[in-house]
Motif scaffolding. Sequence first.
Motif, short mmCIF file in Angstrom:
data_model
loop_
_atom_site.label_atom_id
_atom_site.label_comp_id
_atom_site.label_asym_id
_atom_site.label_seq_id
_atom_site.Cartn_x
_atom_site.Cartn_y
_atom_site.Cartn_z
N ILE A 1 27.81 3.07 -27.31
CA ILE A 1 28.70 3.23 -28.46
C ILE A 1 30.03 2.52 -28.21
N TRP A 2 30.53 2.61 -26.99
CA TRP A 2 31.78 1.92 -26.63
C TRP A 2 31.62 0.42 -26.84
N GLY A 3 30.54 -0.13 -26.27
CA GLY A 3 30.31 -1.56 -26.40
C GLY A 3 30.10 -1.98 -27.85
N ALA A 4 29.32 -1.20 -28.59
CA ALA A 4 29.07 -1.52 -30.00
C ALA A 4 30.36 -1.48 -30.80
N ILE B 1 31.15 -3.24 -18.09
CA ILE B 1 30.84 -2.62 -16.80
C ILE B 1 30.23 -1.24 -17.01
N ALA B 2 30.75 -0.48 -17.95
CA ALA B 2 30.23 0.87 -18.22
C ALA B 2 28.76 0.81 -18.64
N ILE B 3 28.41 -0.16 -19.46
CA ILE B 3 27.02 -0.30 -19.90
C ILE B 3 26.12 -0.61 -18.70
N TRP C 1 32.56 7.43 -31.82
CA TRP C 1 32.87 6.29 -32.70
C TRP C 1 34.07 6.61 -33.59
N THR C 2 34.08 7.80 -34.17
CA THR C 2 35.19 8.18 -35.04
C THR C 2 36.50 8.29 -34.27
#
Length: 339
Positions: free
Chosen positions: A329-332, A288-290, A178-179
């Motif tokens: 985390i990417w999607g969020a 797509i990753a999710i 995230w950071t």
Amino acid sequence: MNGSASRPVALARWLFAVAGLVLVMIVVGGITRLTESGLSITQWDPVTGTLPPLSETQWAAEFELYKETGEYQLVNGPAGMDLAEFKFIYFWEWFHRLLGRVIGLAFAVPLAWFWLKNAIPTGYKHRLLALLALGGLQGAFGWFMVRSGLSSEMTDVSHFWLSIHLMTALVTLSGLAWTAMDLLGLASGRSAPARFTGVAAAAGAVLFIQLLLGAWVAGLNAGHASYDWPLMNGSLVPEIDWSGGFVYTSTHDPFWLHFLHRWWAFVAVAALVLLAIRVKPFDRRASIAIHAAYGTQILLGIATVTSSIAIWLAVAHQFVGALLVLAFIWGAHVLGRRV
């Protein structure tokens, strides 16, 4: 400080590299658990423990310490474990601890360098210090986990400490990613960090429960409660002994926890599908990753059970679980940029 000395892209690349090391650590941790190697080193020596035994005398001394554990006296000793077999399990625990030290250095040394160079943007120093503290806690929790299994009555570590150890690693992994993404956003001109939205928080809570159940299943060896799917030993709902009370059974019974982990997985899938749908208009790759991560994870979970817990499948299941966390985390983060 967002001037010329700020190096957000370099910082982001460094954090992604450390996240990669944490992924390796999670895989090695899974192998350590599945090979029953975690109790082979009975002491914590931060400096001298960096080196493994270098002579037969040292190996014999380590083996004698291990013989005092309940795991040896009740399980491996009666099975006839010899020194060669001890060396095998010792290697995985030693390598797991060594990798933890490497990750600590890979974080602390560049952090000090960036700090001295005044290259850390405004608002990020406290976050980086928090990640450093999480790394230190991870090491402490790892030792508390090992210590919980060293009594003469125990043959395994506490599944509660194992879950704390694993979940701290996943939280650290999430914080690193995230950071790093916030820093890349800063480099591209987006000054405000991403926020955690309500949709992401809800999906994250559901996923957290599933990961916690998985850690308890691993710590209690509850994967061995049943090797068939979708039934458990021929029944959709296994027979559960509730005589210990609701709280104890819900946190200790291997059949119940295995059952919950199987079917809460699909609650987690539903939550992640909703998250992916919300993410898709803004970043199709994250969506797509999710989908790919939870689909692969479900298939690996079923394969792990029906293989009677083949080590390579169980390790892959744990590894993809960590990738699923990163996809989440990417999607969020994508959603959080829109707030």
